[in-house]
Design a protein around this motif. Structure first.
Motif, PDB file in Angstrom:
ATOM      1  N   ARG A  87       0.850  -1.182   0.000  1.00  0.00           N
ATOM      2  CA  ARG A  87       0.000   0.000   0.000  1.00  0.00           C
ATOM      3  C   ARG A  87       0.890   1.238   0.000  1.00  0.00           C
ATOM      4  NH1 ARG A  87      -3.924  -0.102   4.833  1.00  0.00           N
ATOM      5  NH2 ARG A  87      -2.543   1.506   5.637  1.00  0.00           N
ATOM      6  N   LEU A  88       0.560   2.218  -0.823  1.00  0.00           N
ATOM      7  CA  LEU A  88       1.440   3.372  -0.989  1.00  0.00           C
ATOM      8  C   LEU A  88       1.770   4.060   0.327  1.00  0.00           C
ATOM      9  CD1 LEU A  88       0.205   5.102  -4.276  1.00  0.00           C
ATOM     10  CD2 LEU A  88       2.341   3.850  -3.913  1.00  0.00           C
ATOM     11  N   ASP A  89       0.807   4.100   1.248  1.00  0.00           N
ATOM     12  CA  ASP A  89       1.086   4.818   2.500  1.00  0.00           C
ATOM     13  C   ASP A  89       2.009   4.043   3.440  1.00  0.00           C
ATOM     14  OD1 ASP A  89      -0.642   2.898   3.490  1.00  0.00           O
ATOM     15  OD2 ASP A  89      -2.160   4.317   4.201  1.00  0.00           O
ATOM     16  N   THR A  90       2.446   2.838   3.028  1.00  0.00           N
ATOM     17  CA  THR A  90       3.419   2.075   3.827  1.00  0.00           C
ATOM     18  C   THR A  90       4.804   2.072   3.197  1.00  0.00           C
ATOM     19  OG1 THR A  90       3.050  -0.070   2.734  1.00  0.00           O
ATOM     20  CG2 THR A  90       1.536   0.536   4.532  1.00  0.00           C
ATOM     21  N   VAL A  91       4.933   2.686   2.027  1.00  0.00           N
ATOM     22  CA  VAL A  91       6.192   2.638   1.272  1.00  0.00           C
ATOM     23  C   VAL A  91       7.191   3.657   1.828  1.00  0.00           C
ATOM     24  CG1 VAL A  91       7.231   3.198  -0.975  1.00  0.00           C
ATOM     25  CG2 VAL A  91       5.182   1.751  -0.856  1.00  0.00           C
ATOM     26  N   ASP A  92       8.435   3.221   1.999  1.00  0.00           N
ATOM     27  CA  ASP A  92       9.523   4.111   2.412  1.00  0.00           C
ATOM     28  C   ASP A  92      10.296   4.539   1.160  1.00  0.00           C
ATOM     29  OD1 ASP A  92      11.761   5.377   3.349  1.00  0.00           O
ATOM     30  OD2 ASP A  92      12.534   3.668   4.480  1.00  0.00           O
ATOM     31  N   PRO A  93      10.113   5.781   0.705  1.00  0.00           N
ATOM     32  CA  PRO A  93      10.738   6.208  -0.553  1.00  0.00           C
ATOM     33  C   PRO A  93      12.263   6.172  -0.520  1.00  0.00           C
ATOM     34  CG  PRO A  93       9.070   7.797   0.164  1.00  0.00           C
ATOM     35  CD  PRO A  93       9.306   6.862   1.302  1.00  0.00           C
ATOM     36  N   THR A  94      12.849   6.227   0.677  1.00  0.00           N
ATOM     37  CA  THR A  94      14.317   6.266   0.741  1.00  0.00           C
ATOM     38  C   THR A  94      14.949   4.937   0.329  1.00  0.00           C
ATOM     39  OG1 THR A  94      14.351   5.614   3.095  1.00  0.00           O
ATOM     40  CG2 THR A  94      14.219   7.967   2.608  1.00  0.00           C
ATOM     41  N   LYS A  95      14.142   3.886   0.211  1.00  0.00           N
ATOM     42  CA  LYS A  95      14.665   2.581  -0.206  1.00  0.00           C
ATOM     43  C   LYS A  95      14.849   2.471  -1.719  1.00  0.00           C
ATOM     44  CE  LYS A  95      12.590  -1.053   1.351  1.00  0.00           C
ATOM     45  NZ  LYS A  95      11.488  -1.963   1.782  1.00  0.00           N
ATOM     46  N   TYR A  96      14.307   3.450  -2.481  1.00  0.00           N
ATOM     47  CA  TYR A  96      14.233   3.296  -3.942  1.00  0.00           C
ATOM     48  C   TYR A  96      14.981   4.407  -4.674  1.00  0.00           C
ATOM     49  CZ  TYR A  96      10.472   0.287  -2.386  1.00  0.00           C
ATOM     50  OH  TYR A  96       9.747  -0.682  -1.725  1.00  0.00           O
ATOM     51  N   GLN A  97      15.602   4.003  -5.779  1.00  0.00           N
ATOM     52  CA  GLN A  97      16.276   4.964  -6.652  1.00  0.00           C
ATOM     53  C   GLN A  97      15.543   5.109  -7.988  1.00  0.00           C
ATOM     54  OE1 GLN A  97      18.043   2.186  -5.212  1.00  0.00           O
ATOM     55  NE2 GLN A  97      18.198   3.573  -3.458  1.00  0.00           N
ATOM     56  N   ILE A  98      14.533   4.270  -8.196  1.00  0.00           N
ATOM     57  CA  ILE A  98      13.721   4.312  -9.416  1.00  0.00           C
ATOM     58  C   ILE A  98      12.257   4.177  -9.013  1.00  0.00           C
ATOM     59  CG2 ILE A  98      13.160   3.143 -11.613  1.00  0.00           C
ATOM     60  CD1 ILE A  98      16.012   1.858 -11.417  1.00  0.00           C
ATOM     61  N   VAL A  99      11.411   5.058  -9.539  1.00  0.00           N
ATOM     62  CA  VAL A  99       9.966   4.858  -9.415  1.00  0.00           C
ATOM     63  C   VAL A  99       9.392   4.839 -10.821  1.00  0.00           C
ATOM     64  CG1 VAL A  99       9.475   7.337  -9.074  1.00  0.00           C
ATOM     65  CG2 VAL A  99       7.805   5.598  -8.329  1.00  0.00           C
ATOM     66  N   TYR A 100       8.516   3.889 -11.074  1.00  0.00           N
ATOM     67  CA  TYR A 100       7.924   3.706 -12.408  1.00  0.00           C
ATOM     68  C   TYR A 100       6.421   3.578 -12.249  1.00  0.00           C
ATOM     69  CZ  TYR A 100       6.638   1.226 -16.729  1.00  0.00           C
ATOM     70  OH  TYR A 100       6.037   0.831 -17.910  1.00  0.00           O
ATOM     71  N   LEU A 101       5.695   4.499 -12.862  1.00  0.00           N
ATOM     72  CA  LEU A 101       4.235   4.490 -12.789  1.00  0.00           C
ATOM     73  C   LEU A 101       3.680   3.811 -14.034  1.00  0.00           C
ATOM     74  CD1 LEU A 101       3.591   8.170 -11.569  1.00  0.00           C
ATOM     75  CD2 LEU A 101       4.419   6.190 -10.280  1.00  0.00           C
ATOM     76  N   THR A 102       3.113   2.624 -13.851  1.00  0.00           N
ATOM     77  CA  THR A 102       2.502   1.902 -14.966  1.00  0.00           C
ATOM     78  C   THR A 102       1.169   2.559 -15.321  1.00  0.00           C
ATOM     79  OG1 THR A 102       1.329   0.402 -13.494  1.00  0.00           O
ATOM     80  CG2 THR A 102       3.523  -0.289 -14.233  1.00  0.00           C
ATOM     81  N   GLY A 103       0.644   2.185 -16.490  1.00  0.00           N
ATOM     82  CA  GLY A 103      -0.626   2.747 -16.929  1.00  0.00           C
ATOM     83  C   GLY A 103      -1.772   1.764 -16.878  1.00  0.00           C
ATOM     84  N   GLY A 104      -2.655   1.916 -17.841  1.00  0.00           N
ATOM     85  CA  GLY A 104      -3.980   1.326 -17.769  1.00  0.00           C
ATOM     86  C   GLY A 104      -4.917   2.463 -17.414  1.00  0.00           C
ATOM     87  N   HIS A 105      -6.112   2.448 -17.978  1.00  0.00           N
ATOM     88  CA  HIS A 105      -7.024   3.569 -17.777  1.00  0.00           C
ATOM     89  C   HIS A 105      -7.371   3.813 -16.308  1.00  0.00           C
ATOM     90  CE1 HIS A 105      -7.626   3.469 -22.149  1.00  0.00           C
ATOM     91  NE2 HIS A 105      -8.112   4.681 -22.019  1.00  0.00           N
ATOM     92  N   GLY A 106      -7.308   2.773 -15.480  1.00  0.00           N
ATOM     93  CA  GLY A 106      -7.650   2.931 -14.073  1.00  0.00           C
ATOM     94  C   GLY A 106      -6.857   4.029 -13.378  1.00  0.00           C
ATOM     95  N   THR A 107      -5.612   4.227 -13.821  1.00  0.00           N
ATOM     96  CA  THR A 107      -4.749   5.226 -13.172  1.00  0.00           C
ATOM     97  C   THR A 107      -5.336   6.633 -13.262  1.00  0.00           C
ATOM     98  OG1 THR A 107      -3.483   5.558 -15.213  1.00  0.00           O
ATOM     99  CG2 THR A 107      -2.660   3.910 -13.666  1.00  0.00           C
ATOM    100  N   MET A 108      -6.188   6.877 -14.253  1.00  0.00           N
ATOM    101  CA  MET A 108      -6.750   8.217 -14.432  1.00  0.00           C
ATOM    102  C   MET A 108      -7.642   8.610 -13.258  1.00  0.00           C
ATOM    103  SD  MET A 108      -5.673   9.489 -17.379  1.00  0.00           S
ATOM    104  CE  MET A 108      -6.885  10.508 -18.241  1.00  0.00           C
ATOM    105  N   TRP A 109      -8.101   7.613 -12.510  1.00  0.00           N
ATOM    106  CA  TRP A 109      -8.947   7.874 -11.339  1.00  0.00           C
ATOM    107  C   TRP A 109      -8.155   7.877 -10.029  1.00  0.00           C
ATOM    108  CZ3 TRP A 109     -10.958   5.487 -15.645  1.00  0.00           C
ATOM    109  CH2 TRP A 109     -12.157   6.017 -16.151  1.00  0.00           C
ATOM    110  N   ASP A 110      -7.196   6.945  -9.892  1.00  0.00           N
ATOM    111  CA  ASP A 110      -6.594   6.842  -8.554  1.00  0.00           C
ATOM    112  C   ASP A 110      -5.140   7.311  -8.445  1.00  0.00           C
ATOM    113  OD1 ASP A 110      -5.426   4.636  -9.782  1.00  0.00           O
ATOM    114  OD2 ASP A 110      -6.087   3.172  -8.292  1.00  0.00           O
TER     115      ASP A 110
END
Length: 230
Positions: A87-110
Motif C-alpha cells: 500500500r502506498l502509504d506504507t512505502v519508504d521512498p528512501t529505499k528506492y532509486q527508481i519509481v515507475y508508474l505503470t498505466g492502464g485507464h484505471g490510473t486516471m482515477w486513482d
C-alpha cells in the motif's frame, strides 16, 4: 561492480468505467515489458498501489501472443508481487532509486490526486533518483510539487497517452479528463509520435516518460542507460 538500485513499480487499483460494463486496471505489458528489461540486471523491486493488495488487470491487455506477458504473468515471484502489492502509504521512498508508474485507464482515477504517490515521487526525485511513467501512468505526475512548491512537470519535456489515441480506443468520453490536455494545462512541454500507438519516449534529466503501451520497454532501457552507463 554495478551499484545496487531498487525499483518501485506503481500500479492502479481502479477497475470501473462510468458508462461501460468492461473493466479496466493495469495494462499488463506496461509492467511486464518494463520488468523484462530490469530483470536482466537482477534489480530488486517492489510493486505498490494506492490500496495495496491485488492489482486488477485490464482483460484486453492479456494477450496470449505476447510471450513477455506470458513469461512474467506466470512467474511465481512476479505474480505474487502483483497479487500482494504494497500500500502506498506504507512505502519508504528512501529505499528506492527508481519509481515507475505503470498505466492502464484505471490510473486516471486513482493516481492524479493521491498524496502518498506525490510524496513518493517527490522524495525519490529530490534524493537523486529516476522518475518514470508510461501511458496513462503519467497522470500520476500531474500534481506532484517539489519541496519548494514548484510543479515537477512544468517546462519539462514529457509524453503520455495522446488525445488521438484516446479517441481511437473510443474511451475519450469515459475518462475523467484527457491526459494530453491536462499535461499541457500544467505547462508540460508535451510531445508525441505522429503515428498513434508506436513507441515514443521523452527524457528530461531524471524523468523518463513513455507515450503508450509499446513504449514501456524503451522507458526501462533508457533508465538503465542513465543509471548504469553515464
Amino acid at each position: 561492480m554495478d551499484p545496487i538500485y531498487r525499483a518501485l513499480i506503481v500500479c492502479t487499483n481502479h477497475t470501473d468505467y462510468p458508462g461501460k460494463s468492461q473493466k479496466t486496471g493495469l495494462w499488463l505489458s506496461e509492467a511486464t515489458h518494463f520488468y523484462d528489461e530490469i530483470a536482466d540486471r537482477n534489480l530488486p523491486y517492489d510493486v505498490a498501489s494506492p490500496l495495496g493488495g491485488s492489482i486488477p488487470i485490464d482483460e484486453r491487455s492479456i494477450d496470449r501472443r505476447d510471450t513477455i506477458n506470458e513469461k512474467w504473468y506466470n512467474n511465481p515471484e512476479f505474480r505474487a508481487k502483483l497479487d500482494n502489492s504494497l500500500r502506498l502509504d506504507t512505502v519508504d521512498p528512501t529505499k528506492y532509486q527508481i519509481v515507475y508508474l505503470t498505466g492502464g485507464h484505471g490510473t486516471m482515477w486513482d493516481f492524479p490526486d493521491n498524496k502518498d504517490l506525490q510524496s513518493i515521487v517527490r522524495q525519490i526525485y529530490e534524493n537523486g533518483g529516476m522518475v518514470s511513467a508510461v501511458c496513462h501512468g503519467v497522470s500520476g505526475l500531474l500534481n506532484v510539487t517539489l519541496s519548494d512548491g514548484a510543479p515537477l512537470i512544468a517546462d519539462r519535456q514529457l509524453t503520455g497517452f495522446s488525445n488521438m489515441e484516446e479517441k481511437l480506443v473510443r474511451l475519450d468520453t469515459e475518462v475523467p479528463f484527457l491526459l494530453e490536455d491536462a499535461l499541457r494545462e500544467r505547462k508540460a512541454l508535451y510531445s508525441k509520435n505522429l503515428i498513434p500507438f508506436l513507441p515514443y519516449i521523452e527524457v528530461d534529466e531524471r524523468m523518463v516518460t513513455g507515450q503508450n503501451p509499446l513504449s514501456a520497454r524503451k522507458v526501462a532501457r533508457k533508465i538503465l542507460e542513465e543509471m548504469y552507463e553515464k
